[in-house]
Design a protein around this motif. Structure first.
Motif, PDB file in Angstrom:
ATOM      1  N   PHE A 133       0.823  -1.208   0.000  1.00 42.91           N
ATOM      2  CA  PHE A 133       0.000   0.000   0.000  1.00 42.91           C
ATOM      3  C   PHE A 133       0.861   1.263   0.000  1.00 42.91           C
ATOM      4  N   LEU A 134       1.970   1.230   0.723  1.00 37.33           N
ATOM      5  CA  LEU A 134       2.868   2.387   0.729  1.00 37.33           C
ATOM      6  C   LEU A 134       3.535   2.584  -0.628  1.00 37.33           C
ATOM      7  N   ALA A 135       3.873   1.474  -1.292  1.00 37.85           N
ATOM      8  CA  ALA A 135       4.555   1.554  -2.584  1.00 37.85           C
ATOM      9  C   ALA A 135       3.667   2.171  -3.658  1.00 37.85           C
ATOM     10  N   SER A 136       2.351   2.075  -3.510  1.00 34.81           N
ATOM     11  CA  SER A 136       1.421   2.563  -4.535  1.00 34.81           C
ATOM     12  C   SER A 136       0.852   3.935  -4.212  1.00 34.81           C
ATOM     13  N   PHE A 137       1.108   4.428  -3.010  1.00 29.20           N
ATOM     14  CA  PHE A 137       0.467   5.669  -2.583  1.00 29.20           C
ATOM     15  C   PHE A 137       0.930   6.874  -3.394  1.00 29.20           C
ATOM     16  N   VAL A 138       2.238   7.004  -3.609  1.00 26.53           N
ATOM     17  CA  VAL A 138       2.775   8.195  -4.273  1.00 26.53           C
ATOM     18  C   VAL A 138       2.270   8.299  -5.703  1.00 26.53           C
ATOM     19  N   SER A 139       2.322   7.184  -6.451  1.00 28.05           N
ATOM     20  CA  SER A 139       1.864   7.202  -7.850  1.00 28.05           C
ATOM     21  C   SER A 139       0.399   7.596  -7.940  1.00 28.05           C
ATOM     22  N   THR A 140      -0.423   7.025  -7.074  1.00 28.92           N
ATOM     23  CA  THR A 140      -1.853   7.338  -7.098  1.00 28.92           C
ATOM     24  C   THR A 140      -2.102   8.791  -6.721  1.00 28.92           C
ATOM     25  N   CYS A 163      -4.630  15.441 -20.009  1.00 25.55           N
ATOM     26  CA  CYS A 163      -4.166  16.550 -20.836  1.00 25.55           C
ATOM     27  C   CYS A 163      -2.990  17.270 -20.181  1.00 25.55           C
ATOM     28  N   SER A 164      -2.481  16.711 -19.074  1.00 24.54           N
ATOM     29  CA  SER A 164      -1.275  17.237 -18.431  1.00 24.54           C
ATOM     30  C   SER A 164      -0.056  16.495 -18.958  1.00 24.54           C
ATOM     31  N   ASP A 165       1.102  17.036 -18.654  1.00 18.83           N
ATOM     32  CA  ASP A 165       2.352  16.353 -19.007  1.00 18.83           C
ATOM     33  C   ASP A 165       2.561  15.192 -18.039  1.00 18.83           C
ATOM     34  N   THR A 166       2.579  13.966 -18.564  1.00 19.76           N
ATOM     35  CA  THR A 166       2.664  12.773 -17.713  1.00 19.76           C
ATOM     36  C   THR A 166       4.055  12.139 -17.726  1.00 19.76           C
ATOM     37  N   THR A 167       5.023  12.831 -18.308  1.00 18.41           N
ATOM     38  CA  THR A 167       6.364  12.247 -18.430  1.00 18.41           C
ATOM     39  C   THR A 167       6.955  11.893 -17.068  1.00 18.41           C
ATOM     40  N   ALA A 168       6.854  12.813 -16.122  1.00 19.57           N
ATOM     41  CA  ALA A 168       7.436  12.582 -14.793  1.00 19.57           C
ATOM     42  C   ALA A 168       6.730  11.429 -14.086  1.00 19.57           C
ATOM     43  N   ILE A 169       5.399  11.368 -14.208  1.00 25.18           N
ATOM     44  CA  ILE A 169       4.650  10.297 -13.537  1.00 25.18           C
ATOM     45  C   ILE A 169       4.936   8.951 -14.184  1.00 25.18           C
ATOM     46  N   GLU A 170       5.044   8.924 -15.512  1.00 25.39           N
ATOM     47  CA  GLU A 170       5.381   7.674 -16.198  1.00 25.39           C
ATOM     48  C   GLU A 170       6.741   7.163 -15.742  1.00 25.39           C
ATOM     49  N   LEU A 184       8.304   7.926 -12.868  1.00 28.59           N
ATOM     50  CA  LEU A 184       8.199   7.530 -11.467  1.00 28.59           C
ATOM     51  C   LEU A 184       7.497   6.188 -11.328  1.00 28.59           C
ATOM     52  N   ASP A 185       6.427   6.007 -12.101  1.00 31.76           N
ATOM     53  CA  ASP A 185       5.689   4.743 -12.040  1.00 31.76           C
ATOM     54  C   ASP A 185       6.559   3.582 -12.501  1.00 31.76           C
ATOM     55  N   PHE A 186       7.343   3.799 -13.554  1.00 39.07           N
ATOM     56  CA  PHE A 186       8.247   2.760 -14.039  1.00 39.07           C
ATOM     57  C   PHE A 186       9.286   2.406 -12.991  1.00 39.07           C
ATOM     58  N   VAL A 187       9.870   3.435 -12.348  1.00 37.85           N
ATOM     59  CA  VAL A 187      10.887   3.199 -11.314  1.00 37.85           C
ATOM     60  C   VAL A 187      10.277   2.481 -10.114  1.00 37.85           C
ATOM     61  N   ALA A 188       9.072   2.914  -9.705  1.00 39.14           N
ATOM     62  CA  ALA A 188       8.415   2.285  -8.552  1.00 39.14           C
ATOM     63  C   ALA A 188       8.065   0.827  -8.847  1.00 39.14           C
ATOM     64  N   ALA A 189       7.505   0.580 -10.042  1.00 42.75           N
ATOM     65  CA  ALA A 189       7.153  -0.795 -10.410  1.00 42.75           C
ATOM     66  C   ALA A 189       8.398  -1.662 -10.503  1.00 42.75           C
ATOM     67  N   LEU A 190       9.456  -1.101 -11.091  1.00 44.37           N
ATOM     68  CA  LEU A 190      10.701  -1.856 -11.223  1.00 44.37           C
ATOM     69  C   LEU A 190      11.306  -2.146  -9.858  1.00 44.37           C
ATOM     70  N   ALA A 191      11.208  -1.179  -8.935  1.00 48.58           N
ATOM     71  CA  ALA A 191      11.758  -1.378  -7.592  1.00 48.58           C
ATOM     72  C   ALA A 191      11.016  -2.496  -6.869  1.00 48.58           C
ATOM     73  N   VAL A 192       9.680  -2.480  -6.935  1.00 42.88           N
ATOM     74  CA  VAL A 192       8.884  -3.521  -6.271  1.00 42.88           C
ATOM     75  C   VAL A 192       9.169  -4.883  -6.888  1.00 42.88           C
ATOM     76  N   LEU A 193       9.114  -4.938  -8.233  1.00 41.17           N
ATOM     77  CA  LEU A 193       9.317  -6.223  -8.907  1.00 41.17           C
ATOM     78  C   LEU A 193      10.747  -6.724  -8.755  1.00 41.17           C
ATOM     79  N   ALA A 194      11.728  -5.814  -8.951  1.00 37.98           N
ATOM     80  CA  ALA A 194      13.128  -6.228  -8.894  1.00 37.98           C
ATOM     81  C   ALA A 194      13.516  -6.681  -7.488  1.00 37.98           C
ATOM     82  N   THR A 195      13.067  -5.942  -6.471  1.00 41.45           N
ATOM     83  CA  THR A 195      13.415  -6.300  -5.092  1.00 41.45           C
ATOM     84  C   THR A 195      12.844  -7.654  -4.716  1.00 41.45           C
ATOM     85  N   SER A 196      11.550  -7.828  -4.951  1.00 42.52           N
ATOM     86  CA  SER A 196      10.913  -9.092  -4.578  1.00 42.52           C
ATOM     87  C   SER A 196      11.408 -10.247  -5.439  1.00 42.52           C
TER      88      SER A 196
END
Length: 311
Positions: free
Chosen positions: A153-160, A189-196, A198-210
């Protein structure tokens, strides 16, 4: 300025499977049967583990947690999908969409951490059998399970939270059967580059760590098993973690394909197909895999059914 660009979207319409609109009745029956069977299987495992004293061990404690988690996981998406297929109720509010996204990502991340915890448990049981009872006590098991749940839940909070601050000006058609990150970002209609990123890094961190923890655990398990003299002893040792390994392979293959990518792929039809596999089919298969390959579970289930028969 175009008026559509100044009006914020307050609800989305889920497109589910428009190319299969002539099969809505069949899809509804299929997904309903899968959902009911999934919930029944997982509840049966939880009840069996709770009722059988011989299953009051760390491995089955984590398995019961996995069953509860996957019941919630599939409940986040399937009931709304069924409502859309049956009654055409495909609209979802912006807050409802964010809630569904947060719960789906959080439970998926928690499953990653829980599968890694189960791999560590098998490592200690096979590679450190003399120290296993002292290390993996009930208190540590509870702390590990809670950490897996809370960590997801903590890992998904920032992205959401960041997605909730984006502007959605229209169109409001979400090309998916639930609120997922990629199709949602496509509508902003906003610039989503930063969120994309961040989401990639967060997903990679969760998947790579586990995945790293799981892989290292199984490398040590395999090395230990290969040192056991005799084929019977090797098969007996590895049989205790074969089911978990199969579940891990299925889960990480689909989730890595979906989320460990820097950019969303253009084929959302392929995304939907893979999403059906890991969000609907996998929770159905996991209890079957554990029950069919685990003698303790099969024996406990048999005793459970015998005890519930009227005399």
């Amino acid at each position: 300025m175009n008026n559509s660009s100044t009006i914020s979207v307050i609800e989305f319409t889920l497109s589910d499977f428009p190319e299969l609109c002539h099969m809505r009745g069949l899809l509804f029956g299929l997904f309903l049967a899968i959902y009911m069977l999934t919930v029944l299987e997982n509840l049966l495992i939880v009840c069996t583990v709770g009722a059988s004293h011989q299953l009051h061990t760390p491995m089955y404690f984590f398995l019961a947690n996995l069953s509860v988690l996957e019941t919630f996981y599939t409940t986040v998406t399937v009931p709304r999908l069924l409502a859309g297929l049956l009654a055409g109720a495909r609209t979802i509010s912006f807050s409802g969409c964010l809630t569904q996204l947060f719960l789906f990502l959080s439970l998926g991340s928690s499953e990653c951490f829980l599968l890694a915890t189960m791999a560590c448990d098998r490592y200690l049981a096979i590679c450190r059998p003399l120290h296993y009872p002292a290390i993996m006590n009930s208190r540590l098991c509870l702390h590990l399970a809670l950490s897996a749940w809370l960590g997801g839940f903590l890992a998904s909070f920032v992205s959401t939270a960041l997605i909730s601050r984006l502007k959605f000006c229209g169109p409001h058609i979400l090309n998916h059967f639930f609120c997922d990150i990629s199709p949602l970002l496509q509508l902003s209609c906003s610039d989503t580059t930063a969120i994309e990123t961040l989401d990639f890094v967060a997903a990679l961190a969760v998947l790579a760590t586990s995945l790293l923890v799981t892989a290292v655990s199984y490398i040590h398990i395999l090395a230990t098993v290969l040192r056991i003299p005799g084929g019977v002893g090797r098969r007996k040792a590895f049989s205790t973690c074969a089911s978990h390994l199969l579940v891990v392979i299925i889960f990480y293959t689909t989730t890595t394909f979906m989320y460990a990518r820097p950019h969303a792929i253009s084929s959302f039809d392929l995304n939907k197909l893979v999403s059906v596999v890991y969000s609907i089919v996998t929770p159905l298969l996991n209890p079957i895999i554990y029950c069919l390959r685990n003698r303790d579970i099969r024996e406990a289930l048999s005793k459970f059914f015998q005890s519930t028969r009227p005399s």
